[in-house]
Motif scaffolding. Structure first.
Motif, PDB file in Angstrom:
ATOM      1  N   ARG A 156     -15.244   3.097   0.040  1.00 16.63           N
ATOM      2  CA  ARG A 156     -14.592   2.871   1.328  1.00 16.63           C
ATOM      3  C   ARG A 156     -14.656   4.134   2.187  1.00 16.63           C
ATOM      4  N   ASP A 190     -14.805  -7.677  -5.716  1.00 17.49           N
ATOM      5  CA  ASP A 190     -14.565  -6.227  -5.760  1.00 17.49           C
ATOM      6  C   ASP A 190     -15.757  -5.484  -6.367  1.00 17.49           C
ATOM      7  N   ILE A 216       1.870   1.619  -3.633  1.00 17.18           N
ATOM      8  CA  ILE A 216       0.766   2.151  -4.447  1.00 17.18           C
ATOM      9  C   ILE A 216       0.591   3.651  -4.182  1.00 17.18           C
ATOM     10  N   VAL A 259      -7.371   5.441  -8.095  1.00 18.40           N
ATOM     11  CA  VAL A 259      -6.729   4.455  -7.211  1.00 18.40           C
ATOM     12  C   VAL A 259      -7.220   4.620  -5.775  1.00 18.40           C
ATOM     13  N   GLY A 260      -7.437   3.501  -5.075  1.00 20.24           N
ATOM     14  CA  GLY A 260      -7.680   3.557  -3.641  1.00 20.24           C
ATOM     15  C   GLY A 260      -8.938   2.905  -3.138  1.00 20.24           C
ATOM     16  N   ASP A 261      -9.803   2.446  -4.017  1.00 25.27           N
ATOM     17  CA  ASP A 261     -11.013   1.760  -3.551  1.00 25.27           C
ATOM     18  C   ASP A 261     -10.998   0.335  -4.111  1.00 25.27           C
ATOM     19  N   ASP A 262     -12.110  -0.391  -4.000  1.00 21.63           N
ATOM     20  CA  ASP A 262     -12.144  -1.749  -4.533  1.00 21.63           C
ATOM     21  C   ASP A 262     -12.160  -1.758  -6.050  1.00 21.63           C
ATOM     22  N   PHE A 287       0.825  -1.211   0.000  1.00 23.56           N
ATOM     23  CA  PHE A 287       0.000   0.000   0.000  1.00 23.56           C
ATOM     24  C   PHE A 287       0.858   1.260   0.000  1.00 23.56           C
TER      25      PHE A 287
END
Ligand code: ADP
Ligand code: MG
Length: 323
Positions: free
Chosen positions: A146, A71, A8, A23-26, A5
């Motif tokens: 999220r 996801d 990323i 970027v950053g969620d499911d 993480f």
């Protein structure tokens, strides 16, 4: 060692202007029409890392798609299309096509059950690795993120946690399961069921959601970080199978439950006044939904033991570079 993480965040997280969510969620969101967004996610399974090289190909075909469906479920979306990138060792196709035949059977059985179309991909030769990219659709602005958890929300999980990790713990000789227990736990590990219908029904009901792929503590922490809130959960409230319960409170069983991963259940938060509606949904879908704690202001995740003590664990869940 940096976590996946950290990597990323440092190298691959950039603001997006043309995508609705980057970027950053499911999954990511792209607005296509006035009333819909595309929901896009990709997951790779690598031999020796995500599965043993002798895993039945039919199960791999199923799981490669199921983890992506999970996801999509976590976003509350409808799965529509997939692309498939396969890297195959020569030995798998030299003798005959049994491996591919079985893999495709597992893959399409699940795809067909959701009327998902395979629309492309890539095939190369090398160490076995399977990437599936999935594309779904959701009503514009309705996706479960999220980042929506609010202080006072109840925290819920679907299904039972820990059995897949328990199977893995057995394979790695950290615990010895009876043969009937092993069969059940291996099913959880190899044939996860993504909660797609549940995710759909949580739209307008849940404030936030994530699928539990890396372990409850790690994945709930993603919700907390994205929402700038903290949480307290109660280990006794976390639903698990009678098999896992038999091994509690052994530390290995506790970590399977809290940090094991590969569950592909949903963790979501919702206002307390929605409790009855959620319980009715649980009955309608015949999926156990359990309240395990509360979202609060502040930072951090606290896991309470039955005696009121706080549980501390070395890891929160699976991380490719730390674990
Ligand atoms: P999940 O467990 O839900 O599949 P991950 O933990 O794999 O999600 O990834 C977290 C977030 O980081 C996701 O939004 C994913 O799309 C993004 N991500 C992961 N790796 C990369 C990468 N190399 N480049 C850009 N985004 C990435
Ligand atoms: Mg996810």
């Amino acid at each position: 060692m940096r976590s996946e993480f950290d990597i990323i965040r440092q190298y691959f997280t950039r603001p997006v202007t043309r995508a609705a969510l980057g970027v950053g969620d499911d999954a990511a969101l792209i607005s296509t029409t006035a009333d819909k967004e595309l929901v896009i996610s990709v997951d790779t399974m690598v031999s020796g890392r995500h599965f043993y090289s002798d895993t039945a190909p039919r199960q791999l075909g199923h799981k490669a798609l199921a983890v992506n469906l999970s996801d999509i479920a976590a976003m509350g979306a409808i799965p529509r299309w997939v692309t498939l990138a396969l890297t195959l060792p020569k030995r798998l196709i030299e003798k005959n096509d049994t491996w591919l035949d079985e893999f495709a059977t597992g893959f399409f059985a699940l795809a067909d059950s959701y009327q998902i179309e395979l629309i492309g991909g890539d095939t190369t030769c090398g160490p076995l690795s399977i990437s599936v990219q999935i594309i779904g659709e959701v009503e514009k602005g309705k996706a479960l993120l999220r980042s929506g958890a609010r202080p006072g929300d109840d925290i819920w999980i679907s299904g039972q946690l820990g059995d897949a990790a328990l199977a893995l713990a057995h394979e790695q000789q950290h615990i010895t399961l009876a043969s009937d227990e092993l069969i059940r736990c291996l099913t959880a590990l190899h044939a996860p069921v993504a909660r797609v219908e549940l995710g759909r029904r949580l739209i307008n009901l849940a404030h936030s959601a994530i699928d539990i792929s890396d372990g409850l503590m790690a994945d709930l922490t993603h919700i907390l970080d994205c929402s700038n809130v903290s949480a307290t959960i109660d280990i006794d409230e976390i639903s698990c199978s009678h098999i896992l319960r038999r091994y509690l409170p052994q530390p290995i069983a506790v970590s399977c439950l809290l940090t094991g991963g590969d569950d592909y259940e949903l963790c979501f938060t919702a206002a307390t006044r929605k409790q009855e509606e959620i319980e009715n949904l649980s009955l309608q879908l015949a999926i156990p939904l359990t309240r395990i704690g509360t979202i609060r202001q502040g930072k951090g995740l606290t896991v309470m033991n039955s005696d009121g003590s706080v549980i501390t664990l070395e890891t929160r869940g699976y991380d490719h570079f730390r674990t």
